[in-house]
Design an enzyme around this catalytic site. Structure first.
Site, PDB file in Angstrom:
ATOM      1  N   ARG A 194      -1.731 -12.338   5.519  1.00  0.00           N
ATOM      2  CA  ARG A 194      -0.446 -13.037   5.614  1.00  0.00           C
ATOM      3  C   ARG A 194      -0.304 -13.783   6.928  1.00  0.00           C
ATOM      4  O   ARG A 194       0.486 -14.694   7.052  1.00  0.00           O
ATOM      5  CB  ARG A 194       0.703 -12.016   5.542  1.00  0.00           C
ATOM      6  CG  ARG A 194       0.919 -11.392   4.196  1.00  0.00           C
ATOM      7  CD  ARG A 194       1.813 -10.170   4.334  1.00  0.00           C
ATOM      8  NE  ARG A 194       3.156 -10.469   4.822  1.00  0.00           N
ATOM      9  CZ  ARG A 194       4.167 -10.829   4.062  1.00  0.00           C
ATOM     10  NH1 ARG A 194       3.994 -10.953   2.783  1.00  0.00           N
ATOM     11  NH2 ARG A 194       5.350 -11.060   4.574  1.00  0.00           N
TER      12      ARG A 194
ATOM     13  N   ARG B 115      -4.288 -20.132  14.304  1.00  0.00           N
ATOM     14  CA  ARG B 115      -4.292 -21.586  14.506  1.00  0.00           C
ATOM     15  C   ARG B 115      -4.825 -21.963  15.869  1.00  0.00           C
ATOM     16  O   ARG B 115      -4.528 -21.278  16.850  1.00  0.00           O
ATOM     17  CB  ARG B 115      -2.860 -22.130  14.460  1.00  0.00           C
ATOM     18  CG  ARG B 115      -2.181 -21.955  13.172  1.00  0.00           C
ATOM     19  CD  ARG B 115      -0.957 -22.843  13.135  1.00  0.00           C
ATOM     20  NE  ARG B 115      -0.158 -22.422  11.990  1.00  0.00           N
ATOM     21  CZ  ARG B 115       1.046 -21.900  12.086  1.00  0.00           C
ATOM     22  NH1 ARG B 115       1.618 -21.777  13.267  1.00  0.00           N
ATOM     23  NH2 ARG B 115       1.668 -21.525  11.011  1.00  0.00           N
TER      24      ARG B 115
ATOM     25  N   ARG C 146       6.778   2.511   1.443  1.00  0.00           N
ATOM     26  CA  ARG C 146       7.113   2.656   2.859  1.00  0.00           C
ATOM     27  C   ARG C 146       8.594   2.393   2.997  1.00  0.00           C
ATOM     28  O   ARG C 146       9.146   1.520   2.338  1.00  0.00           O
ATOM     29  CB  ARG C 146       6.357   1.638   3.725  1.00  0.00           C
ATOM     30  CG  ARG C 146       4.975   2.030   4.101  1.00  0.00           C
ATOM     31  CD  ARG C 146       4.864   3.319   4.853  1.00  0.00           C
ATOM     32  NE  ARG C 146       5.172   3.207   6.282  1.00  0.00           N
ATOM     33  CZ  ARG C 146       5.298   4.251   7.084  1.00  0.00           C
ATOM     34  NH1 ARG C 146       5.198   5.487   6.608  1.00  0.00           N
ATOM     35  NH2 ARG C 146       5.531   4.079   8.367  1.00  0.00           N
TER      36      ARG C 146
ATOM     37  N   ARG D 223      10.321  -3.888  15.549  1.00  0.00           N
ATOM     38  CA  ARG D 223      10.909  -5.150  16.007  1.00  0.00           C
ATOM     39  C   ARG D 223      12.390  -5.006  16.273  1.00  0.00           C
ATOM     40  O   ARG D 223      13.038  -4.077  15.798  1.00  0.00           O
ATOM     41  CB  ARG D 223      10.656  -6.295  15.032  1.00  0.00           C
ATOM     42  CG  ARG D 223      10.838  -5.944  13.581  1.00  0.00           C
ATOM     43  CD  ARG D 223      10.262  -7.049  12.657  1.00  0.00           C
ATOM     44  NE  ARG D 223      10.095  -6.510  11.306  1.00  0.00           N
ATOM     45  CZ  ARG D 223       9.436  -7.096  10.329  1.00  0.00           C
ATOM     46  NH1 ARG D 223       8.857  -8.259  10.529  1.00  0.00           N
ATOM     47  NH2 ARG D 223       9.341  -6.557   9.140  1.00  0.00           N
TER      48      ARG D 223
ATOM     49  N   GLU E 294      14.254  -1.959  14.127  1.00  0.00           N
ATOM     50  CA  GLU E 294      13.668  -1.592  12.833  1.00  0.00           C
ATOM     51  C   GLU E 294      12.602  -0.531  13.039  1.00  0.00           C
ATOM     52  O   GLU E 294      11.597  -0.780  13.704  1.00  0.00           O
ATOM     53  CB  GLU E 294      13.078  -2.862  12.201  1.00  0.00           C
ATOM     54  CG  GLU E 294      12.515  -2.656  10.831  1.00  0.00           C
ATOM     55  CD  GLU E 294      12.064  -3.979  10.205  1.00  0.00           C
ATOM     56  OE1 GLU E 294      12.757  -5.000  10.344  1.00  0.00           O
ATOM     57  OE2 GLU E 294      10.975  -3.979   9.602  1.00  0.00           O
TER      58      GLU E 294
ATOM     59  N   TYR F 162       4.195  -6.560  -3.199  1.00  0.00           N
ATOM     60  CA  TYR F 162       4.711  -6.974  -1.892  1.00  0.00           C
ATOM     61  C   TYR F 162       5.109  -8.453  -1.993  1.00  0.00           C
ATOM     62  O   TYR F 162       4.423  -9.328  -1.506  1.00  0.00           O
ATOM     63  CB  TYR F 162       3.595  -6.751  -0.861  1.00  0.00           C
ATOM     64  CG  TYR F 162       3.943  -6.942   0.608  1.00  0.00           C
ATOM     65  CD1 TYR F 162       5.226  -7.249   1.040  1.00  0.00           C
ATOM     66  CD2 TYR F 162       2.948  -6.795   1.575  1.00  0.00           C
ATOM     67  CE1 TYR F 162       5.497  -7.402   2.387  1.00  0.00           C
ATOM     68  CE2 TYR F 162       3.211  -6.948   2.919  1.00  0.00           C
ATOM     69  CZ  TYR F 162       4.499  -7.263   3.314  1.00  0.00           C
ATOM     70  OH  TYR F 162       4.754  -7.425   4.653  1.00  0.00           O
TER      71      TYR F 162
ATOM     72  N   ASP G 147       7.413 -11.860  -1.502  1.00  0.00           N
ATOM     73  CA  ASP G 147       8.405 -12.554  -0.692  1.00  0.00           C
ATOM     74  C   ASP G 147       9.485 -13.115  -1.618  1.00  0.00           C
ATOM     75  O   ASP G 147       9.301 -13.170  -2.833  1.00  0.00           O
ATOM     76  CB  ASP G 147       7.743 -13.701   0.085  1.00  0.00           C
ATOM     77  CG  ASP G 147       6.889 -13.188   1.230  1.00  0.00           C
ATOM     78  OD1 ASP G 147       7.193 -12.090   1.746  1.00  0.00           O
ATOM     79  OD2 ASP G 147       5.924 -13.873   1.617  1.00  0.00           O
TER      80      ASP G 147
HETATM   81  N1  UDP Z   1       1.398  -7.952  11.974  1.00  0.00           N
HETATM   82  C1  UDP Z   1       0.797  -7.584  13.160  1.00  0.00           C
HETATM   83  N2  UDP Z   1       1.427  -7.847  14.337  1.00  0.00           N
HETATM   84  C2  UDP Z   1       2.619  -8.472  14.389  1.00  0.00           C
HETATM   85  C3  UDP Z   1       3.231  -8.876  13.168  1.00  0.00           C
HETATM   86  C4  UDP Z   1       2.597  -8.593  11.979  1.00  0.00           C
HETATM   87  O1  UDP Z   1      -0.259  -7.005  13.143  1.00  0.00           O
HETATM   88  O2  UDP Z   1       3.151  -8.669  15.493  1.00  0.00           O
HETATM   89  C5  UDP Z   1       0.688  -7.648  10.701  1.00  0.00           C
HETATM   90  C6  UDP Z   1       0.939  -6.230  10.234  1.00  0.00           C
HETATM   91  O3  UDP Z   1      -0.249  -5.763   9.662  1.00  0.00           O
HETATM   92  C7  UDP Z   1       2.015  -6.389   9.174  1.00  0.00           C
HETATM   93  C8  UDP Z   1       1.654  -7.735   8.559  1.00  0.00           C
HETATM   94  O4  UDP Z   1       1.120  -8.477   9.648  1.00  0.00           O
HETATM   95  O5  UDP Z   1       1.986  -5.340   8.256  1.00  0.00           O
HETATM   96  C9  UDP Z   1       2.828  -8.466   7.955  1.00  0.00           C
HETATM   97  O6  UDP Z   1       3.875  -8.499   8.871  1.00  0.00           O
HETATM   98  P1  UDP Z   1       5.219  -9.264   8.650  1.00  0.00           P
HETATM   99  O7  UDP Z   1       6.078  -8.968   9.794  1.00  0.00           O
HETATM  100  O8  UDP Z   1       4.926 -10.680   8.365  1.00  0.00           O
HETATM  101  O9  UDP Z   1       5.747  -8.605   7.316  1.00  0.00           O
HETATM  102  P2  UDP Z   1       7.215  -8.377   6.772  1.00  0.00           P
HETATM  103  O10 UDP Z   1       7.521  -6.962   7.063  1.00  0.00           O
HETATM  104  O11 UDP Z   1       8.104  -9.285   7.538  1.00  0.00           O
HETATM  105  O12 UDP Z   1       7.110  -8.666   5.315  1.00  0.00           O
END
Ligand code: UDP
Length: 382
Positions: free
Chosen positions: A171, A175, A256, A288, A315, A363, A365
């Site tokens: 995901r 870049r 989860r 976060r 969170e 999972y 979006d």
């Molecule tokens: N991830 C990470 N570091 C970060 C943010 C995300 O390693 O700072 C990885 C982590 O494995 C996570 C996945 O990217 O499970 C998806 O995160 P995201 O926050 O995009 O998922 P959301 O919970 O927002 O769907």
């Protein structure tokens, strides 16, 4: 009263379905066991700030049709998700891009960044990544993995990166340009006025009963549909947990969960200067902090005036147990195999349609949820 559909769950899937079915002349009723509509995209107004009660929801999509579809329910602002990651006292831009690399290694050019990543990839010696750790190492090398991925991911999923499927990390974009836009999609934004209003519009004219638990309230009549009080329903759209629907006859699926700790700070105007700050160290117990006002640029969506005070949410990832909110399906091989069994059972049950993150154990979006709901409607209407 006789209805065509009983929709279980007033979240995004159920609401899109209700809206489209009403448009097609079908009758629906919606029930939800929570005391509000909108499922996990629920936002509530706290002193002019639209608080995302179940975690940050940022709408983004590559699907032009879905993007055009949502515009009928709200005006979307031009919010671009650019989270910042904190690792101790170090701050990095996400997703992994030239800003991140320049801060991490004190370099300036894409060629320098590529060279370092190439070297670290080679050192990791991963040929064919079998798990998330191997995938991450072969994608970004050790430094980024250890500072920005490992701790965050292990907290979020409650297990080692070597025990997690590689796809989760796919995901995240990588870049070699200076671009902090977290998503690759061409369309992105937050509905001005919050998400709840969107769902209210979708459900306009459809009866909704809140605080109603499907399993307690609804009886199935052999061959003749479903009954709740004086109402009868030809079919059910079920957007709850598919394993729960079938009394976990093949064993429970894993989820989860999350715990949100929200704080109103009327004396603070600017807590962290960004909507989303990730805490990527394993030692910090939350993943976060969201500062909700920045989804709408710190301004009142009606008057455009700067908002005084702020609201933040920490969170915390949590193991899921019965009775808790199941936020994420855990799509590993074991669970996917169990889900397949439930799915074949579901296929035989012609009077029930399963949809959404929990009904389809995916999972998803938000844009994918809308797409799936529209497809389901099409199938139903034939
Ligand atoms: N991830 C990470 N570091 C970060 C943010 C995300 O390693 O700072 C990885 C982590 O494995 C996570 C996945 O990217 O499970 C998806 O995160 P995201 O926050 O995009 O998922 P959301 O919970 O927002 O769907």
């Amino acid at each position: 009263m006789q209805y065509d559909y009983l929709i279980v769950g007033a979240g995004l899937f159920g609401s899109v379905f209700a809206y489209e079915m009403k448009k097609a002349g079908r009758t629906c009723m919606v029930i939800d066991r929570r005391d509000h509509i909108a499922g996990n995209i629920y936002t509530e107004d706290v002193n002019g700030i639209h608080v995302h009660r179940y975690g940050a929801h940022i709408f983004h999509t590559s699907d032009t049709e879905v993007w055009e579809y949502v515009q009928q329910f709200a005006r979307f602002n031009n919010f671009v998700n650019s989270p910042v990651a904190r690792y101790g006292k170090e701050l990095y831009n996400l997703p992994f891009n030239m800003n991140t690399f320049s801060r991490m290694w004190g370099i300036q050019t894409p060629a320098e960044a590529m060279e370092i990543i190439e070297r670290q990839r080679a050192e990791a010696k991963v040929e064919n990544p079998q798990n998330l750790e191997e995938q991450a190492l072969s994608l970004v090398g050790r430094d980024v993995y250890e500072k920005l991925i490992k701790g965050y991911t292990e907290k979020q999923w409650g297990r080692d990166c070597t025990e997690l499927p590689a796809f989760i990390i796919k995901r995240l974009p990588l870049r070699f340009i200076y671009d902090n836009n977290y998503f690759n999609d061409p369309y992105q934004g937050i509905p001005v006025g919050g998400y709840t209003k969107i769902v209210e519009k979708m459900l306009e004219g459809t009866p909704v009963k809140l605080g109603v638990d499907f399993r307690k309230a609804v009886r199935e009549e052999e061959g003749a549909g479903f009954v709740m009080g004086d109402d009868r329903f030809a079919k059910v759209l079920y957007t709850g947990m598919i394993d729960e629907f079938f009394d976990e006859c093949y064993g429970p699926l894993e989820y989860r969960s999350l715990r949100f700790e929200t704080e109103e700070l009327p004396e603070v105007d600017n807590y962290q200067g960004n909507a989303v700050v990730n805490y990527t160290e394993r030692e910090v117990p939350f993943t976060r902090i969201i500062e909700h006002k920045y989804f709408e640029f710190g301004k009142d969506s009606e008057t455009g005036e700067p908002i005084k005070g702020t609201v933040i949410t920490r969170e915390y990832p949590a193991a899921w147990e019965k009775g808790m909110e199941p936020y994420y399906p855990v799509n590993n091989d074991r669970n996917d195999a169990v889900y397949e069994k439930y799915r074949s059972l579901a296929e035989k049950k012609r009077s029930v349609i399963f949809g959404g993150r929990l009904g389809m154990y995916r999972y998803y979006d938000m844009d994918k949820v809308i797409r799936a709901a529209l497809d389901t409607v099409k199938e139903e209407l034939g």
